[in-house]
Write an enzyme that holds these catalytic residues in place. Structure first.
Site, short mmCIF file in Angstrom:
data_model
loop_
_atom_site.label_atom_id
_atom_site.label_comp_id
_atom_site.label_asym_id
_atom_site.label_seq_id
_atom_site.Cartn_x
_atom_site.Cartn_y
_atom_site.Cartn_z
CD GLU A 1 12.68 -5.74 -5.32
OE1 GLU A 1 13.42 -5.13 -4.52
OE2 GLU A 1 13.08 -6.24 -6.38
CG LEU A 2 11.42 -9.13 0.98
CD1 LEU A 2 12.00 -10.38 1.59
CD2 LEU A 2 9.93 -9.30 0.68
CB CYS B 1 10.97 -0.37 0.78
SG CYS B 1 11.23 0.27 -0.87
CD1 TRP C 1 -0.20 -1.58 3.10
CD2 TRP C 1 0.71 0.46 3.29
NE1 TRP C 1 0.64 -1.59 4.21
CE2 TRP C 1 1.20 -0.35 4.34
CE3 TRP C 1 1.15 1.78 3.21
CZ2 TRP C 1 2.09 0.13 5.30
CZ3 TRP C 1 2.04 2.26 4.16
CH2 TRP C 1 2.50 1.43 5.19
CG ASN C 2 5.13 1.28 0.54
OD1 ASN C 2 4.72 0.53 -0.35
ND2 ASN C 2 6.39 1.42 0.83
N GLY D 1 6.74 -6.28 -0.28
CA GLY D 1 6.05 -6.19 1.01
C GLY D 1 7.00 -6.53 2.13
CB SER D 2 6.36 -7.43 5.61
OG SER D 2 5.53 -8.57 5.43
CE LYS E 1 -3.02 -9.41 -2.27
NZ LYS E 1 -3.64 -8.19 -1.73
N PRO E 2 -3.19 -6.04 -5.72
CG PRO E 2 -3.89 -4.23 -6.93
CD PRO E 2 -4.20 -5.66 -6.69
CG ASP E 3 -2.46 -3.53 1.10
OD1 ASP E 3 -1.78 -4.40 1.68
OD2 ASP E 3 -3.35 -2.86 1.65
CD GLU F 1 10.55 -2.06 7.22
OE1 GLU F 1 9.80 -3.06 7.34
OE2 GLU F 1 10.89 -1.60 6.13
P1 NAD Z 1 2.72 -7.11 3.74
O1 NAD Z 1 3.74 -8.16 3.50
O2 NAD Z 1 1.84 -7.25 4.90
O3 NAD Z 1 1.74 -6.96 2.47
C1 NAD Z 1 2.21 -6.78 1.17
C2 NAD Z 1 1.26 -7.47 0.19
O4 NAD Z 1 1.25 -8.87 0.45
C3 NAD Z 1 -0.20 -7.02 0.30
O5 NAD Z 1 -0.76 -6.98 -0.98
C4 NAD Z 1 -0.83 -8.12 1.12
O6 NAD Z 1 -2.20 -8.27 0.89
C5 NAD Z 1 -0.08 -9.33 0.61
N1 NAD Z 1 -0.06 -10.48 1.52
C6 NAD Z 1 -0.21 -10.48 2.86
N2 NAD Z 1 -0.12 -11.76 3.34
C7 NAD Z 1 0.09 -12.56 2.26
C8 NAD Z 1 0.28 -13.96 2.08
N3 NAD Z 1 0.27 -14.81 3.12
N4 NAD Z 1 0.47 -14.43 0.83
C9 NAD Z 1 0.50 -13.59 -0.21
N5 NAD Z 1 0.32 -12.26 -0.12
C10 NAD Z 1 0.12 -11.75 1.12
O7 NAD Z 1 3.54 -5.76 3.77
P2 NAD Z 1 2.97 -4.32 4.10
O8 NAD Z 1 3.00 -4.16 5.56
O9 NAD Z 1 1.72 -4.06 3.40
O10 NAD Z 1 4.09 -3.41 3.41
C11 NAD Z 1 5.10 -2.83 4.12
C12 NAD Z 1 6.38 -3.60 3.94
O11 NAD Z 1 6.74 -3.63 2.57
C13 NAD Z 1 7.53 -2.95 4.65
O12 NAD Z 1 8.27 -3.92 5.33
C14 NAD Z 1 8.36 -2.36 3.52
O13 NAD Z 1 9.70 -2.22 3.84
C15 NAD Z 1 8.10 -3.32 2.42
N6 NAD Z 1 8.31 -2.70 1.10
C16 NAD Z 1 9.41 -3.05 0.38
C17 NAD Z 1 9.66 -2.45 -0.85
C18 NAD Z 1 10.89 -2.81 -1.64
O14 NAD Z 1 10.98 -2.43 -2.80
N7 NAD Z 1 11.84 -3.52 -1.07
C19 NAD Z 1 8.77 -1.52 -1.35
C20 NAD Z 1 7.65 -1.19 -0.60
C21 NAD Z 1 7.43 -1.80 0.63
#
Ligand code: NAD
Length: 540
Positions: free
Chosen positions: A277-278, A311, A180-181, A255-256, A204-206, A409
Site C-alpha cells: 500500500e504505497l 495516503c 507513522w502517518n 509506506g512509500s 515492525k511499526p515506524d 507526492e
Molecule cells: P517509508 O517507506 O519510509 O516507511 C514505511 C515503513 O517502512 C516504516 O516502518 C519504515 O521503518 C519501513 N522501512 C523503511 N525502509 C525499509 C526497508 N528498506 N525495508 C523494510 N522496511 C523499511 O514511508 P513513510 O515515509 O514512513 O510513509 C509515508 C508514505 O507511506 C507515503 O508515501 C504514503 O503515501 C504512504 N502510505 C500509503 C498508505 C496506503 O494505504 N497506500 C497508507 C499510509 C502511508
C-alpha cells in the site's frame, strides 16, 4: 486539557510537566511507567534505545528499545509456535476476540487518541479516525469470517462424480511493516484479517510512532488473543525489514513507493507474496454540476486531513471552468477559517506535521513552485509559533510540470488547482503520472460521476466525498493501481491474501484413464463427445 475521560489505567498523561534535567524519571508528556509498560512489550534485547519526542512541542515521550537480528529470529520462532495452536482454534472463537477488541477500542478511545495525538501531532478529530477504522475492520471481519474462510464447494469436472472443495489454509507468519502517518490503524488493521485467517503476526511499526502500535498490541492481548501471536519488534527499517522478509511467509507493507519496490524485490527472491500500500498523487474532480458548498467542504477534508499526511489525501484538484471562480472562493474561505494548533483537545481543525523531514519536504515543494511562478491563494508558510513542524494549509494555482509538486507526492497540506474545459481532458490529466491510489469526483449526477469513475485509473474513487466513503466501507477492496501498490486491503481480497487456497477433489466411480478395456483412441473419442455434450448443456 480536554474533557477526556480518564482511561481505566488512570490515563497516560501527567498533570503538569516535570523537568527531565532534574528528575531522571520525568517525562514532559507521558508517565514514564506508562510508557515503559508499553515498550516492555517489544522483543528488543540490544540494550540500545531511541528517544521519541512529541511533534506537538518536542517533549520526550519514551525511550524505545531496539531489536537485533536475533530478536527478529526469536519473534518469528515464537510466532510459529503460537500460530500452530491458533490455527486449530475455531473460527468463531477467533472472531470473538475481534469483537472484544472492537469493544475495548471504543471504550478506551480517549487513551488511544491521546497517544496518537502525542506521537503524531495530528488534530484530535483526525486521530479519532484511527480507533474508528480499527473497530470497523474488527467488526467487519468478525461478522464475515465464515463468508471468507469456510471451505467452498466448486464445480467438479464430472458432474455428480467429482466433488471439489477449496480450503483456505493460513500462510503461517505474516510480517507487517507500517508507517507513522496513521500509527494505530496502519499498525493494526491489516493484521486483524491475518489473525482471523489463522496466522500469527510479527509487526515492525515506524520508529516515530511505536507507542501507538504497542498500545494496539496490548489491547489485542486484553481482547484475548494468545501471547506470541502478535509480536512487535523495533529498529531501522533498512535493518529489520530484510530480517523479516527472510523469515516471513507473507509481507504486508504500507509506506512509500521507493521502499515498496525494495520489499517486492526481497519477497520475489524468496517467492513469498506481499501486498504493498504505497504513495499517491491523488486527484479530485469538481464537475460543472457539482454542489459547490459540498465540494468545498469535502476539498478541505480531502486536502488537509492529518495535515495532508494521508495516503489517500488529494494533492491535485481539477475544477470545471464554468464553476472555477465560485468554487475557489468557497474553498479558500473555508481553508482560511480553519483553526490550527498543538492540542490534545477537540476543536482544532489541523495539527502539526510529524517531523522536521516532513516539514522540509513541504517547504521545498512550495518554495520551488513559487520560485517557478506558482501563485499561493492561501497558506504557504511554516508556523513555528504554533509548534516546531506546523505548516499552513496551502492552495496553489499555476503549478506547471517543471515544478516538483506537479507530479511528486508532497505528503503535506498542499493542493494545486487546475481548470478544465472538457471532462475527458480532466480525466486524462488526473490519470497522468505513475500513481493510482484514490480519486474523488463531485457532481450532482451520481450516475454520470460513476460512469466517469470507470476511466479513472485509481484503486478507489469517492463520489461526493473525499476518501472516507471507500476507506470506511470495509467490505470493498482498498489499494492502489500502478505505482500506488499491489494487492488490496479490506474486503475478501484483504483476508484471502493471507491464505493459500487448497483444492481437494474426491473422485467416485470413474477414473481419468481408459476403463473396461477401452483403447486410448476410444477414450479420446468418448471424452471429446462428453466435452461437446457439456457445452450443449450450458455447463461452465
Ligand atoms: P517509508 O517507506 O519510509 O516507511 C514505511 C515503513 O517502512 C516504516 O516502518 C519504515 O521503518 C519501513 N522501512 C523503511 N525502509 C525499509 C526497508 N528498506 N525495508 C523494510 N522496511 C523499511 O514511508 P513513510 O515515509 O514512513 O510513509 C509515508 C508514505 O507511506 C507515503 O508515501 C504514503 O503515501 C504512504 N502510505 C500509503 C498508505 C496506503 O494505504 N497506500 C497508507 C499510509 C502511508
Amino acid at each position: 486539557m480536554s474533557d477526556r475521560n480518564p482511561s481505566p489505567a488512570g490515563g497516560p498523561l501527567v498533570e503538569g510537566p516535570r523537568d527531565p534535567e532534574h528528575d531522571a524519571t520525568a517525562s514532559y508528556a507521558l508517565e514514564p511507567e506508562y510508557a515503559e509498560s508499553l515498550t516492555r512489550r517489544l522483543l528488543a534485547t540490544t540494550g540500545e534505545t531511541v528517544e521519541v519526542r512529541s511533534p506537538l512541542n518536542g517533549a520526550p515521550l519514551a525511550h524505545v528499545p531496539q531489536s537485533s537480528a536475533d530478536d527478529v529470529a526469536q519473534a518469528f520462532a515464537r510466532a510459529r509456535k503460537a500460530q500452530q495452536a491458533w490455527s486449530r482454534v475455531s473460527l468463531d472463537d477467533r472472531a470473538a476476540c475481534l469483537l472484544r477488541l472492537h469493544d475495548l477500542i471504543l471504550d478506551r478511545q480517549d487513551e488511544i487518541i491521546d497517544m496518537i495525538v502525542l506521537e503524531s501531532g495530528k488534530a484530535r478529530k483526525h486521530a479519532f479516525d484511527e480507533p474508528l477504522h480499527v473497530a470497523l475492520t474488527a467488526r467487519y471481519y468478525a461478522r464475515t469470517a465464515h463468508q471468507h474462510l469456510d471451505t467452498q464447494r466448486k464445480l467438479g469436472v464430472v458432474p455428480g462424480l467429482t466433488r471439489v472443495e477449496v480450503n483456505r489454509v493460513p500462510k503461517g507468519v505474516v510480517g507487517i511493516i507500517s508507517p507513522w502517518n496513521y500509527p494505530f490503524t496502519m499498525a493494526l488493521c491489516d493484521g486483524l484479517p491475518a489473525l482471523l485467517a489463522g496466522n500469527a503476526v510479527v509487526a515492525k511499526p515506524d520508529a516515530q510512532t511505536m507507542l501507538s502500535a504497542l498500545l494496539g498490541a496490548q489491547l489485542m492481548e486484553e481482547a484475548g488473543f494468545p501471547a506470541d501471536l502478535w509480536t512487535v519488534v523495533a529498529g531501522p527499517g533498512a535493518d529489520i525489514g530484510p530480517e523479516m522478509i527472510s523469515r516471513a511467509d507473507y509481507i504486508c507493507f504500507t509506506g512509500s513507493t521507493a521502499t515498496g519496490k525494495l520489499i517486492a524485490k526481497g519477497c520475489a527472491e524468496r517467492l513469498i507474496g506481499c501486498s504493498l500500500e504505497l504513495g499517491g498523487k491523488n486527484p479530485i474532480l469538481v464537475l460543472r454540476d457539482a454542489d459547490l458548498e459540498k465540494a468545498a467542504e469535502g476539498a478541505v477534508r480531502a486536502s488537509f486531513s492529518n495535515a495532508g499526511q494521508l495516503c489517500v489525501s488529494m494533492e491535485r484538484m481539477f475544477v470545471a471552468d464554468q464553476v472555477y471562480d465560485r468554487f475557489v472562493e468557497r474553498f479558500v474561505a473555508r481553508t482560511e477559517a480553519m483553526t490550527l494548533g498543538a492540542s490534545l483537545d477537540w476543536g482544532v481543525d489541523m495539527g502539526s506535521l510529524i517531523s522536521q523531514a516532513q516539514l522540509d519536504t513541504v517547504v521545498r515543494h512550495v518554495d520551488d513552485a513559487v520560485a517557478k511562478g506558482a501563485r499561493v491563494l492561501t497558506g504557504g508558510r511554516a508556523r513555528p509559533d504554533l509548534g516546531p513542524y506546523f505548516y499552513e494549509p496551502t492552495i496553489l494555482e499555476g503549478v506547471t510540470p517543471d515544478m516538483t509538486c506537479f507530479g511528486d507526492e508532497t505528503f503535506g497540506p498542499v493542493i494545486a488547482l487546475y481548470r478544465f474545459h472538457d471532462e475527458a481532458d480532466a480525466v486524462a490529466r488526473a490519470n497522468a503520472g505513475q500513481y493510482g491510489l484514490n480519486a474523488s469526483i463531485y457532481s450532482r449526477d451520481g450516475a454520470r460521476a460513476r460512469a466517469i469513475a470507470r476511466y479513472v485509473k485509481c484503486g478507489t474513487v469517492n463520489i461526493n466525498e473525499a476518501f472516507g466513503a471507500t476507506f470506511a466501507s470495509i467490505d470493498s477492496p482498498m489499494g492502489g493501481m500502478r505505482e500506488s501498490g499491489m494487492g488490496r486491503r479490506q474486503g475478501s481480497e484483504g483476508i484471502h491474501r493471507y491464505t493459500e487456497s487448497q483444492s481437494v477433489a474426491t473422485q467416485r466411480l470413474i477414473r481419468f484413464a481408459p476403463m473396461l478395456g477401452m483403447s486410448d483412441a476410444t477414450y479420446a473419442k468418448v471424452m471429446t463427445a462428453n466435452l461437446r455434450l457439456m457445452k450443449k448443456l450450458g455447463r461452465a
